[in-house]
Enzyme design. Structure first.
Site, short mmCIF file in Angstrom:
data_model
loop_
_atom_site.label_atom_id
_atom_site.label_comp_id
_atom_site.label_asym_id
_atom_site.label_seq_id
_atom_site.Cartn_x
_atom_site.Cartn_y
_atom_site.Cartn_z
N TYR A 143 45.48 39.74 30.33
CA TYR A 143 44.79 40.89 29.72
C TYR A 143 45.23 42.19 30.40
O TYR A 143 45.28 42.27 31.64
CB TYR A 143 43.29 40.67 29.88
CG TYR A 143 42.43 41.78 29.34
CD1 TYR A 143 42.33 42.00 27.98
CD2 TYR A 143 41.72 42.60 30.21
CE1 TYR A 143 41.53 43.01 27.48
CE2 TYR A 143 40.92 43.62 29.72
CZ TYR A 143 40.83 43.82 28.35
OH TYR A 143 40.05 44.83 27.87
N ASP A 199 41.20 32.77 33.61
CA ASP A 199 40.45 33.59 32.66
C ASP A 199 40.29 32.76 31.39
O ASP A 199 41.26 32.55 30.66
CB ASP A 199 41.19 34.90 32.39
CG ASP A 199 40.42 35.85 31.48
OD1 ASP A 199 39.61 35.37 30.67
OD2 ASP A 199 40.66 37.07 31.56
C1 LIG Z 1 38.22 41.70 27.21
C2 LIG Z 1 38.87 40.84 28.23
C3 LIG Z 1 38.67 41.05 29.60
C4 LIG Z 1 37.88 42.21 30.14
O1 LIG Z 1 36.54 42.11 29.78
P1 LIG Z 1 35.59 43.40 29.52
O2 LIG Z 1 34.29 42.76 29.14
O3 LIG Z 1 36.21 44.20 28.44
O4 LIG Z 1 35.52 44.15 30.80
C5 LIG Z 1 39.28 40.16 30.48
N1 LIG Z 1 40.03 39.15 30.04
C6 LIG Z 1 40.25 38.92 28.73
C7 LIG Z 1 41.10 37.77 28.31
C8 LIG Z 1 39.68 39.75 27.78
O5 LIG Z 1 39.91 39.54 26.48
#
Ligand SMILES: *Cc1c(COP(=O)(O)O)cnc(C)c1O
Length: 386
Positions: free
Chosen positions: A103, A176
């Protein structure tokens, strides 16, 4: 608890009826502080809202159960969760190795916020396990950061293999899990040490909140994350925690429909002459298809598509859809269309994470598949005949 199915855990974990009223839904405890029965006489340990709030605690128990983990911590955004995790585990001089299509905001946080504080990083191709092994041999590494399926190229990384390589190098593996959601994939069970989520996306699921989570098993690491959560304070507000809990209860049924709709959209797009490549792990010719079939319980609602007509074609389609709303973010019930080069990934253009300008990323929602296909058909119909 662990013998129960996903949706049973998602609906019931941390969701006991309210002790004083019997309310079936955990109330929104919209209170910054809690009365003490004499100095230090805390009721159920509650003292001050940054340290603990019953609505947030119920969400954290539910999040831990969703990943079948010992601990979960809820934050005001996904990036706040990532920041708290990294600052809890690393000190200046430590190094992170991260995938080359994580991301964009994760890259920005590590590169531009934590970099100046002395945390270094290297970017690598996570599906190249030999390359990762070499990268970890090159310098001591504290964290390896993986996103699978990745954003926006939908690459699939083998979590168990990366965990083995990471642990052999003495590092910790963070996954993630935002794109897959805990319904489709549980990285801790595959050897990862920590899972992070942007709960803004599938877990919340209704595009009405910003939130994040850190989920892990290890008690000592959990204590460090808990301390940063308390000492820095980027916690979920009670209303956001409530909305996140409500979303997580229906995650299972939503992900089944997201996956079915995305499969239909991917298969339709694949057959269009204007389309160059469809990136969706549910397609048998996707390079990560077999791995995803083993590692996940479904292929999810995200896909990307590139056009033979270059940036002009991608931009035309992005601006022509009506049901697919042109907007950043993903994972909500409504379908969204994103032009990564100038939207979600604008901050990484010109870096190692740059995204091609003929690519669109689709978050396929829960509308009727036939209506989504009709919308894409009229949008592609606006391209010049080739
Ligand atoms: C949106 C996103 C983030 C960050 O999250 P926020 O809630 O926007 O701070 C991190 N990792 C992935 C894969 C995302 O899609």
């Amino acid at each position: 608890m662990t013998s129960q199915g996903f949706s049973t855990r998602a609906i019931h974990a941390g969701q006991d009826p309210d002790a004083s009223t019997g309310a079936v839904v955990v109330p929104i405890f919209q209170s910054s502080t809690f009365a003490q029965d004499g100095i230090g006489g805390l009721r159920n340990g509650y003292e001050y809202g940054r340290a603990g709030n019953p609505t947030r605690d119920s969400l954290e128990e539910q999040l831990a159960a969703a990943e079948q983990a010992a601990h979960a911590f809820s934050f005001s955004s996904g990036l706040a969760a990532e920041d708290a995790l990294i600052r809890a585990l690393l000190t200046p001089g430590d190094r992170i190795v991260l995938g080359n299509d994580v991301y964009g905001g994760t890259y920005r946080l590590i590169d531009r916020v934590l970099g100046p504080w002395g945390v270094s990083h290297r970017v690598t191709e996570m599906t190249d396990l030999d390359g990762l092994t070499a990268e970890l041999a090159a310098a001591p590494t504290a964290l390896v950061w993986v996103e699978t399926p990745s954003n926006p190229m939908m690459k699939v990384t083998e979590i168990a293999a990366v965990a083995e390589i990471t642990h052999a190098a003495g590092a910790l593996l963070v996954v993630d899990n935002t794109f897959a959601s805990p319904y489709l994939q549980n990285p801790l069970a595959l050897g990862a040490d920590v899972v992070v989520h942007s709960t803004t996306k599938y877990i919340g699921g209704h595009s009405d909140l910003i939130g994040g989570a850190v989920v892990l098993d290890d008690d000592a690491l959990a204590e460090k994350v808990a301390f940063v959560q308390f000492a820095v304070g980027a916690v979920s507000a009670p209303m956001d925690a409530f909305l996140t809990t409500r979303g997580l209860k229906t995650l299972g049924v939503r992900m089944d429909r997201h996956s079915a709709n995305a499969q239909a959209v991917a298969e339709w797009l694949r057959d269009q002459p204007a389309v160059d490549t469809v990136y969706y792990p549910g397609l048998p010719d996707h390079p990560g298809h077999e791995l995803a079939a083993r590692q996940m319980r479904g292929f999810g609602g995200m896909l990307s598509v590139s056009f033979t007509g270059g940036a002009t074609a991608a931009r035309t389609v992005a601006e022509a859809t009506r049901l697919f709303t042109l907007a950043e973010s993903l994972g909500g019930i409504e379908s969204l269309m994103n032009y990564p080069a100038e939207m979600t990934h604008a901050s990484v253009q010109g870096t190692e994470l740059a995204v091609a300008d003929n690519l669109l990323r689709l978050s396929v929602g829960l509308e009727d598949a036939a209506d989504l296909l009709a919308d894409l058909e009229q949008a592609l119909g606006q391209l010049p005949a080739s």
